[in-house]
Enzyme design. Sequence first.
Site, PDB file in Angstrom:
ATOM      1  N   SER A   4      -0.297   4.179  -5.936  1.00  0.00           N
ATOM      2  CA  SER A   4      -1.619   3.716  -5.515  1.00  0.00           C
ATOM      3  C   SER A   4      -2.267   4.627  -4.469  1.00  0.00           C
ATOM      4  CB  SER A   4      -1.486   2.309  -4.929  1.00  0.00           C
ATOM      5  OG  SER A   4      -0.466   2.321  -3.943  1.00  0.00           O
ATOM      6  N   THR A  31      -3.565   0.399  -1.390  1.00  0.00           N
ATOM      7  CA  THR A  31      -4.167   1.391  -0.488  1.00  0.00           C
ATOM      8  C   THR A  31      -3.482   1.344   0.863  1.00  0.00           C
ATOM      9  OG1 THR A  31      -6.340   1.170  -1.484  1.00  0.00           O
ATOM     10  CG2 THR A  31      -6.301   1.850   0.826  1.00  0.00           C
ATOM     11  N   THR A  74      -6.404   6.338  -0.714  1.00  0.00           N
ATOM     12  CA  THR A  74      -6.048   5.601  -1.935  1.00  0.00           C
ATOM     13  C   THR A  74      -6.346   6.398  -3.196  1.00  0.00           C
ATOM     14  OG1 THR A  74      -6.369   3.459  -3.025  1.00  0.00           O
ATOM     15  CG2 THR A  74      -8.342   4.552  -2.255  1.00  0.00           C
ATOM     16  N   ARG A 124     -15.799   6.020 -10.547  1.00  0.00           N
ATOM     17  CA  ARG A 124     -15.847   4.870  -9.626  1.00  0.00           C
ATOM     18  C   ARG A 124     -15.288   5.243  -8.241  1.00  0.00           C
ATOM     19  NH1 ARG A 124     -11.925   1.682  -6.516  1.00  0.00           N
ATOM     20  NH2 ARG A 124     -12.740  -0.409  -6.339  1.00  0.00           N
ATOM     21  N   GLY A 182     -14.361   3.385  -4.531  1.00  0.00           N
ATOM     22  CA  GLY A 182     -14.176   2.070  -3.909  1.00  0.00           C
ATOM     23  C   GLY A 182     -14.605   2.066  -2.445  1.00  0.00           C
ATOM     24  N   THR A 210      -7.742  -3.431   2.282  1.00  0.00           N
ATOM     25  CA  THR A 210      -7.075  -3.125   1.021  1.00  0.00           C
ATOM     26  C   THR A 210      -7.433  -4.243   0.048  1.00  0.00           C
ATOM     27  OG1 THR A 210      -4.971  -2.706  -0.098  1.00  0.00           O
ATOM     28  CG2 THR A 210      -4.911  -4.241   1.740  1.00  0.00           C
ATOM     29  N   GLY A 211      -7.469  -3.899  -1.231  1.00  0.00           N
ATOM     30  CA  GLY A 211      -7.839  -4.906  -2.217  1.00  0.00           C
ATOM     31  C   GLY A 211      -9.105  -4.510  -2.942  1.00  0.00           C
ATOM     32  N   GLY A 258     -12.179  -3.247  -3.705  1.00  0.00           N
ATOM     33  CA  GLY A 258     -13.070  -2.454  -2.867  1.00  0.00           C
ATOM     34  C   GLY A 258     -14.520  -2.877  -2.941  1.00  0.00           C
TER      35      GLY A 258
HETATM   36  N1  ASP Z   1      -9.432  -0.839  -1.943  1.00  0.00           N
HETATM   37  C1  ASP Z   1      -9.006  -0.013  -3.044  1.00  0.00           C
HETATM   38  C2  ASP Z   1     -10.160   0.279  -3.932  1.00  0.00           C
HETATM   39  O1  ASP Z   1     -10.908  -0.640  -4.223  1.00  0.00           O
HETATM   40  C3  ASP Z   1      -7.927  -0.604  -3.875  1.00  0.00           C
HETATM   41  C4  ASP Z   1      -6.679  -0.953  -3.165  1.00  0.00           C
HETATM   42  O2  ASP Z   1      -6.664  -1.380  -2.029  1.00  0.00           O
HETATM   43  O3  ASP Z   1      -5.627  -0.747  -3.764  1.00  0.00           O
HETATM   44  O4  ASP Z   1     -10.280   1.373  -4.399  1.00  0.00           O
END
Ligand code: ASP
Length: 332
Positions: A88, A192, A210, A220, A222, A243-244, A246
């Site tokens: 990741s 991330t 990330t 794309r 994020g 994180t999560g 985006g």
């Molecule tokens: N925040 C990241 C994104 O949306 C994804 C992740 O946290 O794994 O690109």
Amino acid sequence: MVKKIWTRRDFLQKAGLVGLGLSQLKYVNLWAKGRPSRRGEFPVVISTWKHGLAANTKAGEILMAGGKALDAVEKGVNVSEADPELMSVGYGGLPDEDGVVTLDACIMGPDGNCGAVAFLQDIVHPISVARRVMERSDHVMLVGEGALRFALAHGFKRQNLLTDKARERWLEWKEKLSDQDDWFPPPQGHDTISMIALDKNGDLAGACTTSGLAFKIHGRVGDSPIIGAGLYVDNGVGGAGATGRGEAAIKTCGSFLVVEEMRRGASPQEACEAALQRLIKQRKGKIDFQLAFIALNKDGEIGAASLKDGLQYAHFTPKENKLKDGKYLIKD
Ligand code: ASP
């Protein structure tokens, strides 16, 4: 009863500071402007996920030796970026839907300066390129081909980032892609690394890096390279990282919001939860994704919260480097 209006002289008298010379008063002023109260033990590092432990170890080494928070966060997340097993971040990250690994990163220092790269390919350490953008240009963000050219010009080496393991996972996803199987919609790999550090001097810095959502649409970008969304640091207050999903962090200026909550007096934990509550309200409670924030304030206090169960974060202090579970707000 008439309320007493406090003057600067009253304040100094009360605090027993009348009679101090100009040079001492300078320090009183600095304190009043928010110098650390040193409530917690310094240095402190917080980062997302289990791989944050190894990253914290590196960052902690630098900080314990008296190094700067900015160096600690860069070198700390470099560890995750170089790890081929970590799918990741950086080298070994899962590719986009075209099989191309594209990286996003940003960094922010105690002086409010920041740098970012997005949609960067073929460079193992996007965070170091982001730092170079911050320090060696008067821009904040470079993307794609331009970011790559800048990195190469600054001596970064080009390298294929797609490992066999990641390529196999991508092929498997392509082969099975249908609306009938587990792969659709694409899996939500949220790993991330966001890191905030407070050094012995009381200065804060943050980094976020990330490979983004697995199998995303080519092009794309994020939240992770977006200052205010994936990361924000205010050296007088605190720092936060995300994180999560985006897109959700961008729509709420998530990390900025966490820092602003801390500025208004919230603890780092309350601030992370408040930012997530804002999102829940914005979505009228309809949440089918994960998003999490970590935060660290000027006093060395930390917070971590996510929408759903599963957040883990690594917390480094001079005593320990420990993996902890974040609090979550939505019980399924
Ligand atoms: N925040 C990241 C994104 O949306 C994804 C992740 O946290 O794994 O690109």
